[in-house]
Motif scaffolding. Structure first.
Motif, PDB file in Angstrom:
ATOM      1  N   LEU A  26      39.630 -22.843  53.545  1.00 54.98           N
ATOM      2  CA  LEU A  26      39.209 -21.895  52.592  1.00 54.98           C
ATOM      3  C   LEU A  26      38.737 -22.334  51.245  1.00 54.98           C
ATOM      4  O   LEU A  26      39.192 -23.335  51.157  1.00 54.98           O
ATOM      5  N   MET A  27      37.709 -21.727  50.880  1.00 55.48           N
ATOM      6  CA  MET A  27      37.067 -21.935  49.557  1.00 55.48           C
ATOM      7  C   MET A  27      36.807 -23.486  49.309  1.00 55.48           C
ATOM      8  O   MET A  27      36.918 -24.029  48.211  1.00 55.48           O
TER       9      MET A  27
ATOM     10  N   HIS B 181      34.839 -21.395  54.839  1.00 56.17           N
ATOM     11  CA  HIS B 181      34.663 -19.992  54.716  1.00 56.17           C
ATOM     12  C   HIS B 181      35.080 -19.609  53.274  1.00 56.17           C
ATOM     13  O   HIS B 181      36.080 -20.150  52.620  1.00 56.17           O
TER      14      HIS B 181
ATOM     15  N   ARG C  55      35.036 -16.015  50.354  1.00 59.80           N
ATOM     16  CA  ARG C  55      34.703 -14.554  50.120  1.00 59.80           C
ATOM     17  C   ARG C  55      34.622 -14.176  48.729  1.00 59.80           C
ATOM     18  O   ARG C  55      35.679 -14.825  48.071  1.00 59.80           O
ATOM     19  N   PHE C  56      34.011 -13.348  48.314  1.00 60.43           N
ATOM     20  CA  PHE C  56      33.772 -12.731  47.081  1.00 60.43           C
ATOM     21  C   PHE C  56      34.057 -11.336  47.157  1.00 60.43           C
ATOM     22  O   PHE C  56      33.512 -10.773  48.089  1.00 60.43           O
ATOM     23  N   GLU C  57      35.071 -10.649  46.368  1.00 58.54           N
ATOM     24  CA  GLU C  57      35.310  -9.280  46.804  1.00 58.54           C
ATOM     25  C   GLU C  57      35.897  -8.881  45.472  1.00 58.54           C
ATOM     26  O   GLU C  57      36.289  -9.151  44.667  1.00 58.54           O
TER      27      GLU C  57
ATOM     28  N   MET D 182      26.827 -16.704  46.261  1.00 62.44           N
ATOM     29  CA  MET D 182      26.931 -16.570  44.863  1.00 62.44           C
ATOM     30  C   MET D 182      25.808 -15.893  44.228  1.00 62.44           C
ATOM     31  O   MET D 182      25.863 -15.524  43.375  1.00 62.44           O
TER      32      MET D 182
ATOM     33  N   ALA E 218      30.272 -13.639  42.081  1.00 62.12           N
ATOM     34  CA  ALA E 218      31.336 -14.565  42.040  1.00 62.12           C
ATOM     35  C   ALA E 218      32.380 -14.348  41.120  1.00 62.12           C
ATOM     36  O   ALA E 218      33.470 -14.655  41.323  1.00 62.12           O
ATOM     37  N   GLY E 219      32.241 -13.444  40.102  1.00 61.56           N
ATOM     38  CA  GLY E 219      33.099 -12.998  38.956  1.00 61.56           C
ATOM     39  C   GLY E 219      32.696 -13.039  37.609  1.00 61.56           C
ATOM     40  O   GLY E 219      32.646 -12.310  36.846  1.00 61.56           O
ATOM     41  N   PRO E 220      32.130 -14.334  37.201  1.00 70.80           N
ATOM     42  CA  PRO E 220      31.967 -14.687  35.623  1.00 70.80           C
ATOM     43  C   PRO E 220      30.847 -13.797  35.322  1.00 70.80           C
ATOM     44  O   PRO E 220      29.863 -13.568  35.980  1.00 70.80           O
ATOM     45  N   ALA E 221      30.981 -13.096  33.935  1.00 72.11           N
ATOM     46  CA  ALA E 221      29.941 -12.434  33.660  1.00 72.11           C
ATOM     47  C   ALA E 221      28.590 -13.284  33.096  1.00 72.11           C
ATOM     48  O   ALA E 221      28.723 -14.571  32.622  1.00 72.11           O
TER      49      ALA E 221
ATOM     50  N   ALA F 199      39.354 -14.569  46.599  1.00 71.10           N
ATOM     51  CA  ALA F 199      39.788 -13.551  47.509  1.00 71.10           C
ATOM     52  C   ALA F 199      40.828 -14.275  48.623  1.00 71.10           C
ATOM     53  O   ALA F 199      41.723 -13.739  49.181  1.00 71.10           O
ATOM     54  N   LEU F 200      40.302 -15.449  49.073  1.00 64.96           N
ATOM     55  CA  LEU F 200      40.725 -16.203  50.212  1.00 64.96           C
ATOM     56  C   LEU F 200      42.047 -17.013  49.653  1.00 64.96           C
ATOM     57  O   LEU F 200      42.793 -17.470  50.696  1.00 64.96           O
TER      58      LEU F 200
ATOM     59  N   ARG G  31      44.273 -15.455  47.745  1.00 66.46           N
ATOM     60  CA  ARG G  31      44.967 -14.615  47.317  1.00 66.46           C
ATOM     61  C   ARG G  31      46.379 -14.191  47.988  1.00 66.46           C
ATOM     62  O   ARG G  31      47.601 -13.577  47.779  1.00 66.46           O
TER      63      ARG G  31
ATOM     64  N   ILE H  27      35.231 -27.522  43.857  1.00 60.27           N
ATOM     65  CA  ILE H  27      35.698 -26.541  43.191  1.00 60.27           C
ATOM     66  C   ILE H  27      35.319 -26.410  41.694  1.00 60.27           C
ATOM     67  O   ILE H  27      35.037 -27.551  41.116  1.00 60.27           O
TER      68      ILE H  27
ATOM     69  N   SER I 124      35.377 -21.635  35.613  1.00 64.98           N
ATOM     70  CA  SER I 124      34.677 -21.101  34.694  1.00 64.98           C
ATOM     71  C   SER I 124      35.672 -20.527  33.716  1.00 64.98           C
ATOM     72  O   SER I 124      36.427 -19.828  34.070  1.00 64.98           O
TER      73      SER I 124
ATOM     74  N   GLY J 124      33.551 -17.855  30.701  1.00 66.38           N
ATOM     75  CA  GLY J 124      31.860 -17.634  31.070  1.00 66.38           C
ATOM     76  C   GLY J 124      31.476 -19.036  31.079  1.00 66.38           C
ATOM     77  O   GLY J 124      30.235 -19.260  31.408  1.00 66.38           O
TER      78      GLY J 124
ATOM     79  N   PHE K 255      37.859 -18.069  35.826  1.00 70.90           N
ATOM     80  CA  PHE K 255      37.505 -17.819  37.333  1.00 70.90           C
ATOM     81  C   PHE K 255      37.390 -19.363  38.263  1.00 70.90           C
ATOM     82  O   PHE K 255      36.976 -20.258  37.629  1.00 70.90           O
TER      83      PHE K 255
ATOM     84  N   LEU L 168      35.911 -21.199  41.076  1.00 70.54           N
ATOM     85  CA  LEU L 168      34.635 -20.769  42.049  1.00 70.54           C
ATOM     86  C   LEU L 168      34.355 -22.031  42.935  1.00 70.54           C
ATOM     87  O   LEU L 168      34.691 -23.363  42.538  1.00 70.54           O
TER      88      LEU L 168
END
Lengths: 777, 87
Positions: free
Chosen positions: A166-167, A188, A190-192, A354, A426-429, B8-9, B11, B55, B58, B61, B79, B81
């Protein structure tokens, strides 16, 4: 073509000087890897597997060794067994164990064309004859050719040690994470975020479709090559065609288990790469053959070897479900992506996830992405790796949603467009970006505002997102005694970057660009520099050149101060001349000052080294395209009538090269859309390993591609530059698909949209209409 | 305390929480605190004393280059990523 608007203070940046390496290239004098030769040089050839999946029971080289002229043969037994270490090599994350197995098969072959042995002989023909004398006994296994098949329960397993992680991009052999059973799915992610159920509940329209894309190759014209000399003192010199000489050094050292410092890599001129030349295939083999024979060994791939055994990009299987309100607001998106990695883990499944939906504000989403091994060559990077496939899927669905909402497809994109502060999938702005501006540029273009008339003609649009690379670069700026300047970097020049580096130095130093020569140095002659990839050279190496030129300028001011018996801060520099503040001494140009350097302390060399951050750290790039097509409904042939690309480039340093990158990326995207495809037979053998059958577009297939440069300055770069090399390939496939739909009403969900595939879709639709009409009667 | 957005994975290590808080002046210290709160998370992120090559991190930002030494502020948003490469 549009003209960029040069910054009012710039004198060189934004202009279009002639490419300094152009004359050598068009007169055939430029030295590519295959042009190099050394005294006593041998020629190497590789024996490759005729099977897609097989166990190697034995290899007998006795007959080949006796062949006159043969000087050395290597198999996996000659290579060290490399431990599975995950290494970050520039932008690459490499499992060195699998890298070694890809270069020379051990125990199993995993794709048609997998290397099994290599021969060095006094001529290429003798080496080829000897290769055919090597006897290999195989136990043939069932191949698994698609991600869909490889993910099925009970599918033949390629690599017994792989477990789903994962990740992770890649997997380590023997990993016990994930379910403890062998798997063809090493990764695998996942972004959620948000509430998917509520999002779809709030939608007035929902579109759900499945997509697939074929394996395609980068299609660089120059095949891979390597000339290696393993000297008696243990030092190895390698001349080769690569996007990253330091990558070649690190990867070759890791495969051969020798110190990096013992290898010197000399990058030759490069005949295209597009990501495919960021790894190694021949270099360690040529080095080992040289060690064994005691002579330099040159190896050059044939076109068939390039297509069979180097890394193309992934074929994919994808599912997208997306909802929108009647007024055109996306409420939810659920995306499922499976990327074929080839024989070893490591597809671009992460960036694909992403980037898809990157141009949009989507509050409720879930993106699952899988890395899947199959019996095809291990994929390599290809321009915006992963993003084009997932954009094809999502941008097609967005087009359909816009149609259901009754909203112009560009207007739909504007209503959902990402901007500064929008969270990425993926999350960051995002920081400052120019996506909306690219959509507006197409909307306002003469092309989009023109009418498209005639039967079976249609217009499609699509958008795309890709990251900008950062990474490490080094630069040296030398001031010569006649006032000319040389810029030395380790960045291989694929897209005219030497010209751009010269322009940056000329701008900072106030000299004519013709007085600056930019050079690409070997790995012993410059500081570490990561690969030419990730759209990072004008961006990040350009940043290093900018800093190095300023370093030189600071030193020059000190020298002028010395001449004038002033303090350095009392010297000003503008319009290419040094002046002393507060007295009447005549100004000195850089050329005049250069003649005085010997008397003021000796030569001046500016230096800079930097790490501009990970890929994605220094900027983001967006593009939107518009394509007009005409479809022959009787044959399924698509003709491109007109196409325009708008791309946010931050600042166009050399607009002609920027336009060239945009046009080249779009041309490749159209090839991916309409004709390019690996054909494997049922046994997993590649059946189109030549450019007659692997059909890339030529100039006869494409109209002039109109390039609209959009400049939304990158706040992370001193000149506002964004990477320009990749994002242009992301939107064309969906734009062509959307244009085909507008032309004939057929939604294409499979690439390529070549005549056989499109004709089948046309006939299916006709048959469906007939069936429905009959049922209605 | 910095806010860490959990992929997510991963968590399953944080009882399903997508955002958690942790203390630390750099990313390495942040992970140490995460490990204290959510055992098993460190192994997912750190290898041989540094951030795994696969990995990317972030922070506010910015995707820095410092690995475990990357500075983190009290108000930072972090984050985790996948690392990526271009062509």
């Amino acid at each position: 073509m549009s003209e960029s608007s040069p910054h009012e203070n710039f004198k060189v940046i934004g202009t279009r000087p002639i490419r300094p390496d152009g004359v050598d290239k068009v007169t055939g004098r430029a030295l590519y890897g295959a042009d190099y030769a050394l005294p006593g040089m041998l020629h190497g050839c590789v024996l490759r597997s005729p099977y897609a999946h097989a166990r190697i029971k034995s290899i007998n080289i006795a007959k080949a060794l006796k062949h006159p002229g043969v000087k050395a043969i290597v198999t996996a037994e000659d290579f060290p067994v490399v431990k599975g270490v995950m290494a970050q090599v520039g932008e690459l994350i490499v499992n060195t164990h699998y890298l070694s197995l890809n270069i020379m098969a051990r125990e199993k072959v995993l794709y048609d064309g997998h290397a099994i042995a290599a021969v060095a002989a006094t001529s290429r023909h003798i080496a080829q004859e000897a290769v055919e004398l090597i006897e290999v006994e195989y136990e043939v296994l069932e191949p698994v050719m698609t991600a869909e098949d490889a993910m099925k329960p009970g599918a033949p397993i390629l690599l017994e040690e792989v477990r789903t992680k994962l990740m992770e991009h890649r997997t380590d052999p023997g990993s016990q994470e994930g379910p403890d059973r062998p798997s063809n799915v090493p990764g695998h992610i996942r972004f959620e975020r948000g509430d998917l159920v509520a999002g779809f509940r709030g939608a007035d329209f929902i579109v759900e479709r499945e997509f697939s894309t074929a394996t395609v190759h980068q299609g660089y014209i120059e095949p891979q090559n390597a000339l290696a000399l393993w000297s008696a003192d243990g030092h190895v010199t390698i001349y080769c065609s690569t996007q990253g000489s330091f990558n070649v050094r690190t990867l070759t050292a890791s495969v051969l288990c020798i110190p990096e410092g013992s290898i010197r890599v000399v990058p030759a001129e490069i005949g295209g790469g597009f990501g495919g030349k960021t790894t190694v295939y021949l270099e360690p083999v040529a080095a080992l053959l040289s060690k064994k024979s005691g002579r330099p060994v040159k190896m050059v791939m044939t076109r068939a070897e390039v297509l069979r055994a180097t890394g193309p990009t992934s074929g994919t299987k994808m599912k997208v479900k997306m909802g929108a309100t009647r007024d055109g607001k996306i409420t939810a998106a659920e995306v499922w992506l499976a990327y074929e990695a080839g024989a070893f883990p490591g597809s671009p499944f992460a960036p694909g996830a992403m980037c898809t939906l990157g141009p949009y504000v989507v509050e409720n989403l879930r993106i699952d992405s899988f890395d899947v091994v199959v019996n095809r060559p291990k994929v390599a990077a290809y321009r915006a790796p992963g993003s084009p496939a997932s954009a094809f899927a999502c941008e097609t669905v967005i087009d359909e949603l816009a149609e259901k909402c009754g909203i112009d497809p560009l207007e739909f994109r504007l209503r959902n467009g990402a901007h500064e502060g929008t969270p990425q999938p993926a999350g960051p702005a995002f920081k400052k970006i120019g996506f909306v501006e690219t959509v507006e540029a197409i909307r306002d273009s003469e092309h989009y505002r023109s009418k498209i008339d005639g039967p079976n003609r249609g217009r499609g649009v699509a958008s795309g997102f890709w990251f900008n690379g950062g990474l490490q670069s080094s630069a040296t700026v030398n001031i010569h005694t006649d006032g000319t300047v040389s810029v030395v970097t380790g960045s291989v020049d694929i897209g005219g970057t030497r010209a751009v580096q010269a322009m940056i130095a000329a701008e900072v130093l106030g000299v004519a660009v013709e007085d600056v020569r930019a050079l690409v140095a070997d790995t012993d002659s410059t500081g570490h520099t990561d690969v030419t990839g990730g759209s990072r050279i004008a961006l990040a190496t350009g940043m290093a050149v900018y800093e190095a030129a300023h370093d030189a300028l600071t030193q020059l001011k000190t020298r002028a101060a010395k001449l004038w018996e002033k303090k350095p801060h009392e010297v000003a520099f503008s319009d290419g001349a040094f002046t002393a503040i507060g007295n009447g001494v005549p100004p000195l140009t850089l050329k005049q000052l250069a003649t005085r350097l010997a008397r003021t302390g000796g030569p001046v060399t500016g230096r800079a080294t930097l790490n501009a951050g990970a890929v994605g750290a220094v900027g983001n790039a967006f593009a939107t395209v518009c394509v007009d097509v005409e479809v022959d409904p009787d044959t399924g042939k698509v003709r491109i009538l007109r196409c325009t690309i708008a791309q946010d480039v931050g600042r166009a340093l050399h607009p002609s090269y920027v336009e060239g990158q945009m046009q080249g990326a779009m041309a490749q995207g159209i090839g991916w859309a309409l004709s390019e495809e690996y054909f494997y037979d049922q046994k997993g053998v590649l059946r189109n390993s030549g450019l007659l059958d692997y059909r890339m577009p030529t100039c006869l297939d494409l109209p002039m591609i109109e390039a609209l440069i959009v400049e939304v300055a990158n706040p992370n770069h001193p000149l506002g530059v964004r990477g320009v090399g990749e994002v242009g390939i992301v939107p064309p496939m969906a734009a062509v698909a959307n244009a085909i739909y507008r032309a004939i009403g057929v939604r294409m969900t499979e690439l390529p949209m070549s005549p056989p595939h499109l004709l089948k879709a046309i006939l299916d639709r006709r048959n469906q209409a007939v069936t429905q009409a009959a049922a209605a009667d | 305390m910095a806010t860490v957005v959990i992929p997510a994975l991963l968590r399953k290590f944080t009882d399903g929480k997508d955002r958690v808080t942790a203390n630390g002046r750099n990313f390495g210290q942040l992970v140490d605190d995460l490990e204290r709160q959510f055992p098993g998370l460190r192994e997912q992120l750190i290898e041989d004393g540094d951030v795994k090559p696969s990995i990317a991190v972030s922070i506010d930002g910015d995707m820095g280059t410092g690995g475990v030494l990357e500075p983190v502020r009290e108000s930072s948003e972090v984050f985790i990523l996948p690392a990526i490469g271009g062509g």
